[in-house]
Enzyme design. Structure first.
Site, PDB file in Angstrom:
ATOM      1  N   SER A 119      -0.057   4.444   8.842  1.00  0.00           N
ATOM      2  CA  SER A 119      -0.006   4.727   7.412  1.00  0.00           C
ATOM      3  C   SER A 119      -0.158   6.235   7.148  1.00  0.00           C
ATOM      4  O   SER A 119       0.676   7.012   7.607  1.00  0.00           O
ATOM      5  CB  SER A 119      -1.074   3.895   6.694  1.00  0.00           C
ATOM      6  OG  SER A 119      -0.853   3.876   5.309  1.00  0.00           O
ATOM      7  N   ASP A 173       6.156  -4.705   3.799  1.00  0.00           N
ATOM      8  CA  ASP A 173       5.018  -3.800   3.558  1.00  0.00           C
ATOM      9  C   ASP A 173       4.874  -3.556   2.057  1.00  0.00           C
ATOM     10  O   ASP A 173       5.814  -3.110   1.400  1.00  0.00           O
ATOM     11  CB  ASP A 173       5.270  -2.481   4.306  1.00  0.00           C
ATOM     12  CG  ASP A 173       4.043  -1.591   4.369  1.00  0.00           C
ATOM     13  OD1 ASP A 173       3.291  -1.533   3.380  1.00  0.00           O
ATOM     14  OD2 ASP A 173       3.844  -0.938   5.414  1.00  0.00           O
ATOM     15  N   HIS A 204       1.409  -4.549   5.421  1.00  0.00           N
ATOM     16  CA  HIS A 204       0.907  -3.234   5.855  1.00  0.00           C
ATOM     17  C   HIS A 204      -0.190  -3.474   6.891  1.00  0.00           C
ATOM     18  O   HIS A 204      -1.384  -3.386   6.581  1.00  0.00           O
ATOM     19  CB  HIS A 204       0.388  -2.460   4.648  1.00  0.00           C
ATOM     20  CG  HIS A 204       0.208  -0.996   4.888  1.00  0.00           C
ATOM     21  ND1 HIS A 204       1.246  -0.160   5.244  1.00  0.00           N
ATOM     22  CD2 HIS A 204      -0.900  -0.202   4.819  1.00  0.00           C
ATOM     23  CE1 HIS A 204       0.784   1.068   5.375  1.00  0.00           C
ATOM     24  NE2 HIS A 204      -0.513   1.069   5.129  1.00  0.00           N
TER      25      HIS A 204
END
Length: 223
Positions: A119, A173, A204
């Site tokens: 991320s 996601d 995610h």
């Protein structure tokens, strides 16, 4: 006055490591987040590896109503690439460069150092790794994107033009949209980078199939 080195959790798979992996967590997490993955990767047969899991500094995050949390840079709004926190990105880039320099001072050459991240950590891996002035062993980029994309072509360093890059993203996601990750991959490919791309039916997060693919990538890269 020099900035103090980031605190980090360190794990060595065996004594006298000859490879270092600097693994950067996502927004609101800390260095502990990916520690359990070391065992799951099952890197038997690889040379001794030092995993370094730094803790990002704490800062107010605009998207989360100014709540103070660990973050590599501020997120100004739901569209992550609008009004990017360029100053924050560059401050964290410098902090990660310090971690690379420490591994070199401990006897690990740049070409045996892997940058990895999830991320925001993925964004920092690309931000730092592709601007780094010496060839790195590889870049592991999970569920993230290329920040400051409009400045990238002018700022990238040729040293890491051929560095192995593993990019992976969940097709559903809900934090960093799949299309954002895909657009980053396409931009890098258009500039001649060789991307090993993986996509998974997940949000995610990280899934078991992805861990297997990361393990295989490490084994090929470090062979």
């Amino acid at each position: 006055m020099s900035t103090p080195l980031l605190d980090a959790i360190q794990i060595e798979t065996s004594p006298n490591p000859t490879v270092s992996v600097i693994w950067l967590h996502g927004l609101g997490a800390d260095g502990n987040d990916f520690v359990p993955i070391v065992r799951e990767l099952n890197l038997t047969g690889c040379p001794p590896i030092r995993f370094v899991f730094p803790h990002a500094p704490t800062m107010p995050v605009t998207l989360n109503n100014g709540y103070v949390m660990r973050a590599w840079y501020d997120i100004m709004g739901p569209e992550i690439t609008n009004r990017e926190d360029e100053k924050g990105l560059r401050v964290s880039q410098a902090a990660i460069e310090q971690l690379i320099a420490r591994e070199k001072s401990r006897g690990i050459p740049a070409n045996r150092i892997v940058l990895a991240g999830f991320s925001q950590g993925c964004a920092m891996t690309l931000q730092t790794g592709l601007r780094h002035s010496e060839k790195l062993a590889g870049l592991l980029c999970l569920s993230g994107y290329l920040p400051l994309a409009d400045k990238f072509a002018a700022e990238r360093h040729s040293a890491n033009q051929d560095t192995p890059i593993f990019m992976a993203h969940g097709t559903v996601d809900n934090v960093v949209p799949f299309q954002r990750g895909k657009a980053s991959r396409e931009l890098l490919q258009s500039l001649g980078y060789k991307i090993e791309w993986h996509e998974y039916l997940m949000q995610h997060s990280v899934c078991e199939e992805e861990i297997d693919d990361i393990s295989a990538w490490f084994k090929r890269m470090l062979a």
